[in-house]
Scaffold this motif. Structure first.
Motif, PDB file in Angstrom:
ATOM      1  N   LYS A   1      14.512   8.389 -11.501  1.00  0.00           N
ATOM      2  CA  LYS A   1      15.233   7.353 -10.760  1.00  0.00           C
ATOM      3  C   LYS A   1      14.400   6.844  -9.583  1.00  0.00           C
ATOM      4  CE  LYS A   1      19.570   6.443  -8.314  1.00  0.00           C
ATOM      5  NZ  LYS A   1      18.897   5.915  -7.128  1.00  0.00           N
ATOM      6  N   ASN A   2      13.807   7.771  -8.811  1.00  0.00           N
ATOM      7  CA  ASN A   2      12.979   7.351  -7.674  1.00  0.00           C
ATOM      8  C   ASN A   2      11.770   6.557  -8.139  1.00  0.00           C
ATOM      9  OD1 ASN A   2      14.707   8.644  -5.936  1.00  0.00           O
ATOM     10  ND2 ASN A   2      13.512  10.520  -5.825  1.00  0.00           N
ATOM     11  N   TYR A   3      11.172   6.978  -9.229  1.00  0.00           N
ATOM     12  CA  TYR A   3      10.006   6.248  -9.750  1.00  0.00           C
ATOM     13  C   TYR A   3      10.396   4.820 -10.153  1.00  0.00           C
ATOM     14  CZ  TYR A   3       6.183   5.004 -12.901  1.00  0.00           C
ATOM     15  OH  TYR A   3       5.149   4.354 -13.524  1.00  0.00           O
ATOM     16  N   GLN A   4      11.506   4.679 -10.876  1.00  0.00           N
ATOM     17  CA  GLN A   4      11.941   3.339 -11.283  1.00  0.00           C
ATOM     18  C   GLN A   4      12.301   2.471 -10.077  1.00  0.00           C
ATOM     19  OE1 GLN A   4      15.126   4.183 -13.992  1.00  0.00           O
ATOM     20  NE2 GLN A   4      13.770   4.612 -15.725  1.00  0.00           N
ATOM     21  N   ASP A   5      12.962   3.076  -9.070  1.00  0.00           N
ATOM     22  CA  ASP A   5      13.310   2.308  -7.868  1.00  0.00           C
ATOM     23  C   ASP A   5      12.060   1.849  -7.129  1.00  0.00           C
ATOM     24  OD1 ASP A   5      15.929   2.684  -8.470  1.00  0.00           O
ATOM     25  OD2 ASP A   5      16.244   4.345  -7.066  1.00  0.00           O
ATOM     26  N   LEU A   6      11.062   2.718  -7.028  1.00  0.00           N
ATOM     27  CA  LEU A   6       9.833   2.349  -6.319  1.00  0.00           C
ATOM     28  C   LEU A   6       9.089   1.236  -7.064  1.00  0.00           C
ATOM     29  CD1 LEU A   6       8.529   5.858  -5.208  1.00  0.00           C
ATOM     30  CD2 LEU A   6       9.343   4.037  -3.723  1.00  0.00           C
ATOM     31  N   VAL A   7       9.054   1.320  -8.381  1.00  0.00           N
ATOM     32  CA  VAL A   7       8.389   0.249  -9.162  1.00  0.00           C
ATOM     33  C   VAL A   7       9.115  -1.082  -8.949  1.00  0.00           C
ATOM     34  CG1 VAL A   7       7.875  -0.542 -11.487  1.00  0.00           C
ATOM     35  CG2 VAL A   7       7.444   1.833 -10.865  1.00  0.00           C
ATOM     36  N   ALA A   8      10.461  -1.035  -8.942  1.00  0.00           N
ATOM     37  CA  ALA A   8      11.216  -2.277  -8.714  1.00  0.00           C
ATOM     38  C   ALA A   8      10.978  -2.818  -7.304  1.00  0.00           C
ATOM     39  CB  ALA A   8      12.709  -2.016  -8.943  1.00  0.00           C
ATOM     40  N   ARG A   9      10.917  -1.923  -6.321  1.00  0.00           N
ATOM     41  CA  ARG A   9      10.676  -2.382  -4.950  1.00  0.00           C
ATOM     42  C   ARG A   9       9.266  -2.941  -4.787  1.00  0.00           C
ATOM     43  NH1 ARG A   9      14.551  -0.705  -1.247  1.00  0.00           N
ATOM     44  NH2 ARG A   9      16.107   0.715  -2.091  1.00  0.00           N
TER      45      ARG A   9
ATOM     46  N   LYS B   1       2.308   6.575  -7.208  1.00  0.00           N
ATOM     47  CA  LYS B   1       1.359   7.532  -7.792  1.00  0.00           C
ATOM     48  C   LYS B   1       1.874   8.963  -7.654  1.00  0.00           C
ATOM     49  CE  LYS B   1      -2.800   4.732  -7.093  1.00  0.00           C
ATOM     50  NZ  LYS B   1      -4.107   4.625  -6.396  1.00  0.00           N
ATOM     51  N   GLN B   2       2.408   9.294  -6.491  1.00  0.00           N
ATOM     52  CA  GLN B   2       2.923  10.641  -6.291  1.00  0.00           C
ATOM     53  C   GLN B   2       4.097  10.936  -7.221  1.00  0.00           C
ATOM     54  OE1 GLN B   2       3.842  11.180  -2.146  1.00  0.00           O
ATOM     55  NE2 GLN B   2       1.747  10.743  -1.468  1.00  0.00           N
ATOM     56  N   TYR B   3       5.041   9.999  -7.318  1.00  0.00           N
ATOM     57  CA  TYR B   3       6.198  10.238  -8.178  1.00  0.00           C
ATOM     58  C   TYR B   3       5.830  10.170  -9.651  1.00  0.00           C
ATOM     59  CZ  TYR B   3       9.886  10.563  -4.702  1.00  0.00           C
ATOM     60  OH  TYR B   3      10.702  11.004  -3.707  1.00  0.00           O
ATOM     61  N   GLU B   4       4.821   9.419 -10.000  1.00  0.00           N
ATOM     62  CA  GLU B   4       4.366   9.418 -11.386  1.00  0.00           C
ATOM     63  C   GLU B   4       3.818  10.783 -11.771  1.00  0.00           C
ATOM     64  OE1 GLU B   4       1.490   6.716 -14.303  1.00  0.00           O
ATOM     65  OE2 GLU B   4       1.552   6.372 -12.143  1.00  0.00           O
ATOM     66  N   GLN B   5       3.048  11.398 -10.867  1.00  0.00           N
ATOM     67  CA  GLN B   5       2.539  12.740 -11.125  1.00  0.00           C
ATOM     68  C   GLN B   5       3.675  13.760 -11.203  1.00  0.00           C
ATOM     69  OE1 GLN B   5      -0.276  14.025  -8.203  1.00  0.00           O
ATOM     70  NE2 GLN B   5      -0.667  16.003  -9.188  1.00  0.00           N
ATOM     71  N   LYS B   6       4.646  13.660 -10.290  1.00  0.00           N
ATOM     72  CA  LYS B   6       5.788  14.573 -10.347  1.00  0.00           C
ATOM     73  C   LYS B   6       6.597  14.383 -11.626  1.00  0.00           C
ATOM     74  CE  LYS B   6       6.381  14.833  -5.327  1.00  0.00           C
ATOM     75  NZ  LYS B   6       7.283  14.542  -4.178  1.00  0.00           N
ATOM     76  N   LEU B   7       6.751  13.144 -12.064  1.00  0.00           N
ATOM     77  CA  LEU B   7       7.506  12.873 -13.288  1.00  0.00           C
ATOM     78  C   LEU B   7       6.805  13.461 -14.507  1.00  0.00           C
ATOM     79  CD1 LEU B   7       9.992  11.429 -14.417  1.00  0.00           C
ATOM     80  CD2 LEU B   7       8.615   9.364 -14.647  1.00  0.00           C
ATOM     81  N   GLU B   8       5.484  13.355 -14.576  1.00  0.00           N
ATOM     82  CA  GLU B   8       4.743  13.946 -15.685  1.00  0.00           C
ATOM     83  C   GLU B   8       4.868  15.466 -15.684  1.00  0.00           C
ATOM     84  OE1 GLU B   8       0.802  12.523 -15.215  1.00  0.00           O
ATOM     85  OE2 GLU B   8       1.242  10.493 -15.946  1.00  0.00           O
ATOM     86  N   GLU B   9       4.802  16.080 -14.510  1.00  0.00           N
ATOM     87  CA  GLU B   9       4.964  17.531 -14.433  1.00  0.00           C
ATOM     88  C   GLU B   9       6.369  17.944 -14.867  1.00  0.00           C
ATOM     89  OE1 GLU B   9       4.050  18.487 -10.438  1.00  0.00           O
ATOM     90  OE2 GLU B   9       1.885  18.151 -10.642  1.00  0.00           O
TER      91      GLU B   9
ATOM     92  N   THR C   1       0.828  -1.208   0.000  1.00  0.00           N
ATOM     93  CA  THR C   1       0.000   0.000   0.000  1.00  0.00           C
ATOM     94  C   THR C   1       0.860   1.254   0.000  1.00  0.00           C
ATOM     95  OG1 THR C   1      -1.710  -1.204   1.222  1.00  0.00           O
ATOM     96  CG2 THR C   1      -1.833   1.203   1.222  1.00  0.00           C
ATOM     97  N   PHE C   2       1.883   1.278   0.820  1.00  0.00           N
ATOM     98  CA  PHE C   2       2.754   2.444   0.881  1.00  0.00           C
ATOM     99  C   PHE C   2       3.468   2.671  -0.449  1.00  0.00           C
ATOM    100  CE2 PHE C   2       7.024   4.137   1.667  1.00  0.00           C
ATOM    101  CZ  PHE C   2       6.692   5.359   2.210  1.00  0.00           C
ATOM    102  N   LEU C   3       3.978   1.594  -1.052  1.00  0.00           N
ATOM    103  CA  LEU C   3       4.691   1.735  -2.324  1.00  0.00           C
ATOM    104  C   LEU C   3       3.756   2.212  -3.431  1.00  0.00           C
ATOM    105  CD1 LEU C   3       6.983  -1.428  -2.254  1.00  0.00           C
ATOM    106  CD2 LEU C   3       7.675   0.945  -2.005  1.00  0.00           C
ATOM    107  N   ASN C   4       2.512   1.735  -3.458  1.00  0.00           N
ATOM    108  CA  ASN C   4       1.560   2.192  -4.466  1.00  0.00           C
ATOM    109  C   ASN C   4       1.282   3.684  -4.336  1.00  0.00           C
ATOM    110  OD1 ASN C   4       1.218  -0.298  -5.736  1.00  0.00           O
ATOM    111  ND2 ASN C   4      -0.350  -0.950  -4.275  1.00  0.00           N
ATOM    112  N   GLU C   5       1.119   4.163  -3.115  1.00  0.00           N
ATOM    113  CA  GLU C   5       0.887   5.585  -2.910  1.00  0.00           C
ATOM    114  C   GLU C   5       2.089   6.410  -3.351  1.00  0.00           C
ATOM    115  OE1 GLU C   5      -0.028   5.975   1.183  1.00  0.00           O
ATOM    116  OE2 GLU C   5      -2.037   5.073   1.030  1.00  0.00           O
ATOM    117  N   GLN C   6       3.286   5.956  -3.008  1.00  0.00           N
ATOM    118  CA  GLN C   6       4.473   6.704  -3.410  1.00  0.00           C
ATOM    119  C   GLN C   6       4.669   6.682  -4.923  1.00  0.00           C
ATOM    120  OE1 GLN C   6       6.586   8.518  -1.428  1.00  0.00           O
ATOM    121  NE2 GLN C   6       5.029   8.155   0.131  1.00  0.00           N
TER     122      GLN C   6
END
Length: 528
Positions: A390-398, A176-184, A169-174
């Protein structure tokens, strides 16, 4: 040393005066303590042993792909936190202990007693745990241990699954947040590139490097122009010298014809190179790309320059004096004319190149004033984008690792709980140790008797020594009157002493008999 011995003897003589009060106190305390020792209820101990197997064949196979939890640490933490109020309340319901305890006060006392009495012991090796509980009823102690074993196993499995779900649950929330930041960040970077598309360098160089490169190209073009001008001047001087020597009409006619056929090989070569470059750029970029626009402009300038140079060369050739054409025309004049024409073409081409590089250098120097700000903004945008990516890719891998870890726990079980010794109760009570209780009761009785005698001697002291009387009162001692006992009084003193010794021995003997009886009963029970 003599003073200490004298004081000790004085205290003992004073206590001897109150020996009967101390003996009575010792008998009373001894009898009460003996009754209490035998009235203490028996305690039955229930126990069970659990082995936690943390070895799994899938753990080394999935190493690096999944998160390997520290199972030993989790189990150790679970054993220390198992005796909590929610678990104790659950244990009371499972063991039916709440049937006999009605009021809230009694329930609270029961919880406190269970929290204090339940023990979880770690043997210190091989993840082996012992669950121990003592109670006055053997069956109730066994029920408590059975319920505690169930809670121990269920808590460990539930905690592991709960941790996995919480991590997902925590990783999914993070994510989503980093996906939005990456798009911006991508949108800001795209807007910046569109806004500064005319300033972009195709080779990725910065503004200072671009200025240095254009300046080097300009210097090289200027050097080549000076060389071409020198070659043109030399060719023109040779042609003038040849004309001075004169020539026949045929030679001059041929020279004039050769002059009229003007060619520009340098400009033609550059045009071909720029057209090929334009084809390559159009395959990668659109018509609005700065390199495409610059290349088209350069082709247009070269075509105009070629037309201008061809016109000037033809005009210059036609202005040369004509001569009669004859069969013995001078071949040297023809060659010199061709060399002069080629030199004129090369000079014109190099002049155009120098002019173009000068314009580029001026534009690059003008853009250099605003380049640092633009480069700083680009660096910041790229840095933010790289961090978010980088953070987005790391979170997806985790997250994928957490999913695989949860599936691994479900498939194989990270920890396997094995009940080595099922809950059992010893047939004989393990507490209290009545031998120690009786010895302690005897010690308490004797100590209380001695204490009463000592207190009486201190509260109502009797001085049996002239030196002690003089030191205590501080008064001069005039004399001592000795008491002479009669035979009857000595007989009564001996009888009293014998009675005291007999009464004291009776108390000790009674306790010795009780201790021997308890020891025999315990030995007989162990033999059975």
């Amino acid at each position: 040393m003599q003073d200490l011995v004298r004081q000790a003897l004085a205290i003992l003589r004073g206590m001897w005066n109150y020996r009967w009060q101390g003996l009575i106190t010792a008998w009373v305390v001894g009898l009460v303590a003996a009754v209490v020792s035998f009235r203490v209820p028996d305690q039955y101990e229930a126990s069970a042993r659990i082995y936690v197997d943390t070895q799994s064949i899938l753990k080394p196979l999935m190493s690096g792909l999944t998160v390997q939890p520290n199972v030993e640490q989790q189990i150790s933490m679970l054993s220390r936190t198992l005796i909590s109020r929610p678990n104790i309340e659950k244990l009371i319901r499972m063991a039916d202990l709440d049937l006999s305890e009605g009021s809230a006060v009694e329930q609270e006392e029961l919880i406190q007693r269970l929290t204090k009495d339940i023990q979880i012991r770690n043997t210190g090796r091989d993840n082996l745990y012992s669950l121990v509980y003592r109670d006055r009823e053997s069956e109730r102690a066994k029920k408590v241990i059975q319920s505690l074993v169930s809670i121990f196993v269920e808590s460990s499995l539930g905690a592991s699954r709960k941790d996995t779900d919480s991590a997902k649950t925590f990783l999914n929330e993070q994510i989503k947040q980093y996906e939005q930041k990456l798009e911006e960040a991508e949108a800001r970077l795209k807007e910046f590139r569109l806004r500064n598309i005319d300033r972009a360098s195709p080779d990725g160089k910065d503004a200072a490097s671009n200025v240095a490169a254009i300046a080097a190209q300009l210097q090289q073009a200027q050097l080549e122009l000076r060389e071409a001008e020198s070659a043109r001047a030399a060719a023109k001087g040779q042609l003038d010298a040849e004309r001075g020597r004169g020539g026949d009409i045929a030679t001059q006619s041929l020279l004039q014809e050769s002059r009229l056929s003007v060619s520009t090989p340098e400009i033609d070569a550059r045009l071909d190179a720029q057209r090929r470059n334009l084809d390559g750029l159009l395959q990668r970029y659109t018509e609005q790309h700065p390199d495409v626009v610059t290349t088209r402009k350069l082709i247009k300038d070269l075509e105009a320059q070629k037309a201008k140079e061809v016109a000037e060369l033809r005009k210059a050739q036609l202005a040369l004096p004509s001569a009669a054409v004859g069969p013995n025309a001078s071949l040297a004049m023809q060659e010199l004319g061709r060399a002069l024409a080629a030199a004129e073409v090369q000079v014109a081409a190099l002049q155009a190149r120098v002019s173009e590089y000068s314009a580029r250098l001026a534009a690059a120097r003008a853009a250099l004033k605003t380049a640092p700000q633009i480069e700083a903004e680009a660096a910041q945008l790229n840095r933010d984008y790289d961090v978010y990516k980088k953070n987005y890719q790391d979170l997806v891998a985790r997250r994928q690792s957490a999913i695989m870890s949860g599936e691994l726990e479900v498939a194989s079980g990270v920890a396997d709980f094995r009940l080595i010794d099922p809950p059992r109760v010893a047939p004989e009570p393990v507490a209290p140790n009545r031998l120690l209780l009786l010895l302690g009761a005897l010690g308490v009785a004797l100590a209380s008797g001695l204490g009463i005698a000592f207190a009486g001697s201190q509260l109502r002291p009797v001085y049996n020594d002239a030196t002690e009387l003089r030191s205590k009162t501080g008064l001069p001692l005039l004399g001592v009157v000795s008491l002479v006992l009669s035979d009857e009084q000595r007989r009564r003193e001996r009888v009293s002493t014998l009675r005291f010794v007999g009464a004291s021995g009776g108390l000790v003997g009674l306790y010795v008999i009780g201790i021997v009886a308890v020891a025999l009963m315990a030995q007989r029970a162990a033999a059975v």
